[in-house]
Each structure stands twice: as C-alpha cells, then as structure tokens.
Motif scaffolding. Sequence first.
Motif, PDB file in Angstrom:
ATOM      1  N   ASN A  74     -14.916   5.461 -14.449  1.00  0.00           N
ATOM      2  CA  ASN A  74     -14.923   5.397 -15.918  1.00  0.00           C
ATOM      3  C   ASN A  74     -15.673   6.569 -16.555  1.00  0.00           C
ATOM      4  OD1 ASN A  74     -13.576   2.830 -15.793  1.00  0.00           O
ATOM      5  ND2 ASN A  74     -15.579   1.880 -15.369  1.00  0.00           N
ATOM      6  N   ARG A  76     -16.196   9.769 -18.792  1.00  0.00           N
ATOM      7  CA  ARG A  76     -15.608  10.265 -20.032  1.00  0.00           C
ATOM      8  C   ARG A  76     -15.174  11.720 -19.865  1.00  0.00           C
ATOM      9  NH1 ARG A  76     -19.390   8.120 -25.063  1.00  0.00           N
ATOM     10  NH2 ARG A  76     -19.058   5.869 -24.719  1.00  0.00           N
ATOM     11  N   VAL A  91     -12.847  15.502 -16.170  1.00  0.00           N
ATOM     12  CA  VAL A  91     -13.696  14.328 -15.997  1.00  0.00           C
ATOM     13  C   VAL A  91     -14.473  14.521 -14.704  1.00  0.00           C
ATOM     14  CG1 VAL A  91     -12.216  12.713 -17.256  1.00  0.00           C
ATOM     15  CG2 VAL A  91     -11.887  13.031 -14.783  1.00  0.00           C
TER      16      VAL A  91
END
Length: 201
Positions: A74, A76, A91
Amino acid sequence: MKRTLQILTWLLCSSIPVFSQDFAKHTDDFREKYREEFVKTPNSPLKKEDLKYLRFYDPDSSFQVKATFERIRNSRSFGMPTYSGAQKTFVKYGVVKFRIDGRRQKLTVYRSLGLETLPQYRDYLFVPFKDKTSGSATYGGGRYMDLKVSDVKDGNCVLDFNKAYNPYCAYSEGFNCPIPPKENTLLVAIKAGEKNFAKEH
C-alpha cells in the motif's frame, strides 16, 4: 583413502577457477548485449562508434550478493525528480537487505507506474543508487540496477552489482534520468559495474 582425499581436494580446488571463468563469461555476455542495445534503441545517446568509450570494472563475484526482500504494501505513489527537472511516478515496492564487505546495507526497490502499464515491463523493478565511487570512478549522478518481480523467491533475491549501469544522462543531456533518492546512498564503494564514460561531451 589418501588417493580419494587427493582427488576430492583437486575437484574442490579446481572448481574455483571454473566458476570464476563462468561468472566472468556471464558478465561479459551481459555487457555485450548491453552495448548492442545502444545501437538498436531509437533515440539512443550513443552511436556504434561511441561504444569503445564504455568502461567497466572487471567482473567480481563478491559483488553478486544474496539479499532478503521485504515487500512494502500500500505504498503511495510519488514523483521521483530527474536531472532534467521533470518527475517520474514511482511507488516503493520493497526493501532489499544484504552485506558488502561484511557490512549491512539496504536499498529501496521502486516500481514505475508508467512502465507497469506496458506488458513487456510489467515485471520490471528499479534500483537506483549512489555509493562511495559516485563522482570519482563512476558517474556522479548514480547508477541503476534492474530487478524483476519474478526474481524474488521466498523473500530472497540476488543483487548483481556487476550489472549496474549508467543512466543516459551520463552520456548526453536532454534525458529524464531519475535521481537516486538519498535513502539509496550506500556508504561503501561498489567497485563493480559500469564506470565513467570515457568520451568527453
């Protein structure tokens, strides 16, 4: 028994240069393909006559290291600055931890959101870094290594710094070459991979 031990010792000792020769050949083959890509690639910064100015450290298997891989979930997206002033979207995909000269090291592995939309680069991971040779024996703007998602198995992978290469900005201006983030600055000298380009520009 003595004869058996002599044969075993000979086999163990003789296997060392064979491995060394195989590793050197593997590295040389990689570099030959690397040179060929400059000629094949559209908008390449180098022409065939420029390839003689490419410089590399001698193959060194001590810079092919086993690393543990920790996935970052996850993460960003962010804009990684380039030397042209533009940004490219990445990322953080994971962190690799390893040892060089007995010292613990780590690098962040990135994934390009632009490239992952292309089928041929969907598996592609990016490892930019600087080290103690940057700005002297090697390009001051840092060097790159490539990994694939499929290279990571059971939380482990192999990093081969003999395959570290220069960004296009090392040869010519006008390219959007990502700047290695500060977190990817190694406090050791990576005397492996590509050196400074020998032709003035």
